[in-house]
Scaffold this motif. Structure first.
Motif, PDB file in Angstrom:
ATOM      1  N   ASP A 114       1.922 -89.836  17.076  1.00 43.51           N
ATOM      2  CA  ASP A 114       2.466 -90.861  17.972  1.00 43.51           C
ATOM      3  C   ASP A 114       3.945 -90.612  18.264  1.00 43.51           C
ATOM      4  N   TYR A 117       4.159 -87.817  20.777  1.00 40.87           N
ATOM      5  CA  TYR A 117       3.859 -88.349  22.110  1.00 40.87           C
ATOM      6  C   TYR A 117       5.061 -89.106  22.676  1.00 40.87           C
ATOM      7  N   LYS A 158      -4.264 -90.065  22.852  1.00 41.29           N
ATOM      8  CA  LYS A 158      -3.360 -90.440  23.939  1.00 41.29           C
ATOM      9  C   LYS A 158      -3.101 -89.287  24.898  1.00 41.29           C
ATOM     10  N   LYS A 224       1.041 -84.340  27.416  1.00 38.88           N
ATOM     11  CA  LYS A 224       1.258 -85.794  27.431  1.00 38.88           C
ATOM     12  C   LYS A 224       0.716 -86.400  28.717  1.00 38.88           C
ATOM     13  N   PHE A 228      -1.146 -93.493  29.564  1.00 38.63           N
ATOM     14  CA  PHE A 228      -2.174 -93.861  28.593  1.00 38.63           C
ATOM     15  C   PHE A 228      -2.016 -95.304  28.138  1.00 38.63           C
ATOM     16  N   GLN A 229      -3.183 -95.961  27.995  1.00 34.81           N
ATOM     17  CA  GLN A 229      -3.190 -97.304  27.439  1.00 34.81           C
ATOM     18  C   GLN A 229      -4.296 -97.421  26.401  1.00 34.81           C
ATOM     19  N   LEU A 230      -4.014 -98.100  25.297  1.00 33.25           N
ATOM     20  CA  LEU A 230      -5.026 -98.298  24.259  1.00 33.25           C
ATOM     21  C   LEU A 230      -6.122 -99.241  24.768  1.00 33.25           C
TER      22      LEU A 230
END
Length: 230
Positions: A114, A117, A158, A224, A228-230
């Motif tokens: 993370d 990223y 991600k 990258k 991106f979204q969870l």
């Protein structure tokens, strides 16, 4: 200053120029060859996380600024001394991240990924290697082994364009484990002929009977994805 106490003591030459007489030849020759294949993709401001002595630095000809980060102060003279889960760099500030054989030695690998990223610029790239299987090493800081599915579907979820390749197939990997066993348990003058023979057999037969159902190591190349979204 805190110092590394893990027992990993091999000459720098073994990483970039392993010889057929080395008991780590099969493992490191595959890692080196795969890093070389991706080396032209690494560019701009490059951060080497868990850099150690940065054995592969010279492979990256497109790097403009090569920054070494390590948690421990040592002879490799890191530019940044910091935990890989708390990198003291701004968001979207780095073009490329390289991270070799570190992930299995951190207690929270997801946090490390993370952080990679976070600091990468849009379309920035990460090149990382880590173990699927190996003997204990760098003790007591040896915590994890990863399948390619854990790497792609969990740790690197991600990222986009995630490529994961085995650093050698099942036959080569099994031969490497046997070589390690011989090297650890027999006197050098007895072990050496067996090491050379098994290195030759493992390297050549793995190409003929290649199967990646088992490997010692993976290389991950990922880019990258800004939105991106969870």
């Amino acid at each position: 200053m805190e110092k590394w106490t893990g027992r990993i003591k091999r000459p720098l030459r073994v990483y970039t120029n392993p010889k057929i007489t080395d008991d780590i030849y099969l493992h490191f020759s595959e890692i080196r060859d795969h890093i070389k294949r991706y080396s032209n993709e690494i560019y701009g401001d490059v951060l080497d996380i868990g850099a150690g002595k940065s054995p592969y630095k010279d492979f990256f000809k497109n790097a403009k600024n090569y920054i070494k980060l390590d948690k421990f102060d040592h002879a490799g003279k890191p530019d940044i001394i910091a935990d890989a889960t708390k990198i003291p760099l701004k968001n979207s500030s780095i073009d490329s991240v390289v991270c070799f054989q570190l992930l299995e030695h951190v207690q929270d690998p997801q946090k490390v990924i993370d952080e990679i990223y976070r600091i990468l610029k849009k379309n920035g790239v990460c090149l990382l290697t880590t173990h699927m299987s190996a003997a204990l090493h760098g003790e007591p800081y040896d915590y994890f082994r990863f399948t390619k599915y854990a790497l792609k579907d969990i740790l690197f979820r991600k990222f986009k364009n995630v490529e994961i390749r085995a650093n050698g197939g099942a036959l080569l990997s099994i031969m490497q484990l046997i070589v390690w066993g011989i090297s650890e348990n027999l006197p050098k003058f007895i072990a050496m002929p067996f090491i050379i023979l098994l290195n030759i057999i493992g390297k050549n037969l793995d190409k003929i009977f290649y199967n990646d159902v088992f490997t010692l190591n993976y290389i991950v190349y990922a880019r990258k994805w800004k939105n991106f979204q969870l």
